[in-house]
Design a protein around this motif. Structure first.
Motif, PDB file in Angstrom:
ATOM      1  N   GLY A 116      -2.131 -11.180 -13.567  1.00  0.00           N
ATOM      2  CA  GLY A 116      -0.867 -11.766 -13.183  1.00  0.00           C
ATOM      3  C   GLY A 116      -0.065 -10.883 -12.241  1.00  0.00           C
ATOM      4  O   GLY A 116       0.904 -11.344 -11.636  1.00  0.00           O
ATOM      5  N   GLU A 117      -0.468  -9.610 -12.102  1.00  0.00           N
ATOM      6  CA  GLU A 117       0.301  -8.672 -11.292  1.00  0.00           C
ATOM      7  C   GLU A 117      -0.389  -8.238 -10.002  1.00  0.00           C
ATOM      8  O   GLU A 117       0.272  -7.809  -9.063  1.00  0.00           O
ATOM      9  CB  GLU A 117       0.628  -7.423 -12.118  1.00  0.00           C
ATOM     10  CG  GLU A 117       1.481  -7.725 -13.343  1.00  0.00           C
ATOM     11  CD  GLU A 117       1.895  -6.459 -14.065  1.00  0.00           C
ATOM     12  OE1 GLU A 117       1.426  -5.363 -13.658  1.00  0.00           O
ATOM     13  OE2 GLU A 117       2.681  -6.551 -15.010  1.00  0.00           O
ATOM     14  N   VAL A 146      -4.569  -4.303  -5.009  1.00  0.00           N
ATOM     15  CA  VAL A 146      -3.403  -4.690  -4.212  1.00  0.00           C
ATOM     16  C   VAL A 146      -2.441  -5.458  -5.115  1.00  0.00           C
ATOM     17  O   VAL A 146      -2.687  -6.624  -5.444  1.00  0.00           O
ATOM     18  CB  VAL A 146      -3.804  -5.552  -3.007  1.00  0.00           C
ATOM     19  CG1 VAL A 146      -2.569  -5.920  -2.190  1.00  0.00           C
ATOM     20  CG2 VAL A 146      -4.818  -4.820  -2.135  1.00  0.00           C
ATOM     21  N   PRO A 147      -1.331  -4.847  -5.537  1.00  0.00           N
ATOM     22  CA  PRO A 147      -0.354  -5.538  -6.376  1.00  0.00           C
ATOM     23  C   PRO A 147       0.395  -6.607  -5.581  1.00  0.00           C
ATOM     24  O   PRO A 147       0.490  -6.542  -4.352  1.00  0.00           O
ATOM     25  CB  PRO A 147       0.598  -4.420  -6.816  1.00  0.00           C
ATOM     26  CG  PRO A 147      -0.139  -3.145  -6.552  1.00  0.00           C
ATOM     27  CD  PRO A 147      -1.012  -3.435  -5.369  1.00  0.00           C
ATOM     28  N   SER A 155       4.384  -0.460  -8.944  1.00  0.00           N
ATOM     29  CA  SER A 155       2.920  -0.466  -8.948  1.00  0.00           C
ATOM     30  C   SER A 155       2.423  -0.469  -7.504  1.00  0.00           C
ATOM     31  O   SER A 155       2.394  -1.511  -6.850  1.00  0.00           O
ATOM     32  CB  SER A 155       2.403  -1.701  -9.703  1.00  0.00           C
ATOM     33  OG  SER A 155       0.991  -1.727  -9.712  1.00  0.00           O
ATOM     34  N   ARG A 156       2.034   0.691  -7.010  1.00  0.00           N
ATOM     35  CA  ARG A 156       1.593   0.794  -5.621  1.00  0.00           C
ATOM     36  C   ARG A 156       0.105   0.479  -5.482  1.00  0.00           C
ATOM     37  O   ARG A 156      -0.655   0.607  -6.442  1.00  0.00           O
ATOM     38  CB  ARG A 156       1.873   2.204  -5.090  1.00  0.00           C
ATOM     39  CG  ARG A 156       1.097   3.302  -5.803  1.00  0.00           C
ATOM     40  CD  ARG A 156       1.392   4.648  -5.199  1.00  0.00           C
ATOM     41  NE  ARG A 156       0.749   5.747  -5.909  1.00  0.00           N
ATOM     42  CZ  ARG A 156      -0.522   6.113  -5.720  1.00  0.00           C
ATOM     43  NH1 ARG A 156      -1.275   5.460  -4.846  1.00  0.00           N
ATOM     44  NH2 ARG A 156      -1.039   7.120  -6.405  1.00  0.00           N
ATOM     45  N   PRO A 157      -0.347   0.078  -4.298  1.00  0.00           N
ATOM     46  CA  PRO A 157      -1.785  -0.115  -4.072  1.00  0.00           C
ATOM     47  C   PRO A 157      -2.545   1.183  -4.365  1.00  0.00           C
ATOM     48  O   PRO A 157      -2.037   2.281  -4.102  1.00  0.00           O
ATOM     49  CB  PRO A 157      -1.854  -0.487  -2.588  1.00  0.00           C
ATOM     50  CG  PRO A 157      -0.519  -1.069  -2.284  1.00  0.00           C
ATOM     51  CD  PRO A 157       0.455  -0.277  -3.115  1.00  0.00           C
ATOM     52  N   HIS A 158      -3.757   1.035  -4.889  1.00  0.00           N
ATOM     53  CA  HIS A 158      -4.509   2.229  -5.248  1.00  0.00           C
ATOM     54  C   HIS A 158      -6.004   1.949  -5.240  1.00  0.00           C
ATOM     55  O   HIS A 158      -6.444   0.794  -5.124  1.00  0.00           O
ATOM     56  CB  HIS A 158      -4.075   2.738  -6.628  1.00  0.00           C
ATOM     57  CG  HIS A 158      -4.300   1.738  -7.727  1.00  0.00           C
ATOM     58  ND1 HIS A 158      -3.387   0.747  -8.027  1.00  0.00           N
ATOM     59  CD2 HIS A 158      -5.336   1.574  -8.597  1.00  0.00           C
ATOM     60  CE1 HIS A 158      -3.835   0.027  -9.045  1.00  0.00           C
ATOM     61  NE2 HIS A 158      -5.026   0.509  -9.401  1.00  0.00           N
ATOM     62  N   LEU A 159      -6.782   3.013  -5.360  1.00  0.00           N
ATOM     63  CA  LEU A 159      -8.240   2.932  -5.460  1.00  0.00           C
ATOM     64  C   LEU A 159      -8.665   3.310  -6.866  1.00  0.00           C
ATOM     65  O   LEU A 159      -8.008   4.121  -7.534  1.00  0.00           O
ATOM     66  CB  LEU A 159      -8.901   3.866  -4.444  1.00  0.00           C
ATOM     67  CG  LEU A 159      -8.548   3.649  -2.976  1.00  0.00           C
ATOM     68  CD1 LEU A 159      -9.210   4.715  -2.110  1.00  0.00           C
ATOM     69  CD2 LEU A 159      -8.967   2.259  -2.515  1.00  0.00           C
TER      70      LEU A 159
END
Length: 214
Positions: A116-117, A146-147, A155-159
């Motif tokens: 959902g996020e 990718v939030p 909540s930042r984009p991350h790997l």
């Protein structure tokens, strides 16, 4: 289990050698029927390779010889963030409901996790033997998360990377762990919903877009 690329290369070399041997042994003097057969042979081989990649390797008997688990389909997932994860004060500490869609052929695999996020998309994925076990393997995939924009402040984009245990050739559950470059980690459990990949996620659960296929 040998890597898929090794099998492809070995098959290509073998087919090329056989084809060259046929041409050489015939002295390049063919009757009309042989010429037609040789003209269609490469096309038939290509069709055979494509059919194997998409369908044949999953057939009963063949899958045992291929030794590659069939995990394609739609899975219900539950994510359990570890308490030591660096989650912002107002972040989601779980459990988090999600949908995982795995599109798989013999030589390729693409994985999407939708919650959902946010949405996570695999950048690489592979299945390898787990030690010396004949029935247990490990699915490892790296992904980019990718939030949704509304969640970006916390909540930042991350790997990230996930390792899931795969038991048997047609498992109905997968479990393992994940970790990310924003210093979060946790456990991940998957339960098979459908062998189809025509599902999309609602806020907390998957919904079917067309007919379910097992």
């Amino acid at each position: 289990m040998r890597p898929p690329k090794t099998i492809v290369r070995s098959t290509a070399i073998a087919v090329g050698a056989i084809y060259a041997a046929i041409l050489y042994g015939s002295g390049f003097r063919f009757g009309p029927g042989v010429k037609v057969a040789l003209a269609y042979l490469p096309t038939l081989l290509i069709i055979g390779v494509v059919a194997f990649d998409l369908w044949v390797w999953k057939w009963p008997g063949v899958i045992q010889l291929a030794g590659r688990p069939s995990i394609g389909g739609t899975w219900c997932a539950v994510i359990y963030p570890h308490p030591d994860s660096k989650i912002p004060k107002d972040g989601n500490r779980g459990p988090i409901q999600a949908t995982v869609v795995i599109e798989q052929t013999y030589w390729t695999m693409a994985i999407r996790l939708i919650s959902g996020e946010s949405t996570s998309v695999s950048t690489s994925a592979s299945i390898r033997p787990d030690g010396g076990s004949r029935v247990q393997r490990v699915l490892t995939f790296t992904y980019q998360n990718v939030p949704k924009y509304i969640n970006r402040p916390r909540s930042r984009p991350h790997l990230g990377t996930a390792n899931l245990s795969v038991v048997g050739l047609k498992p109905r559950s997968l479990s393992g762990s994940y970790w990310t470059d924003r210093l979060t980690l946790g456990d991940l459990n998957l339960s098979l919903l459908s062998r189809g990949v025509d599902y999309v996620a609602t806020e907390n659960a998957p919904s079917r877009t067309t007919s379910e296929t097992e």
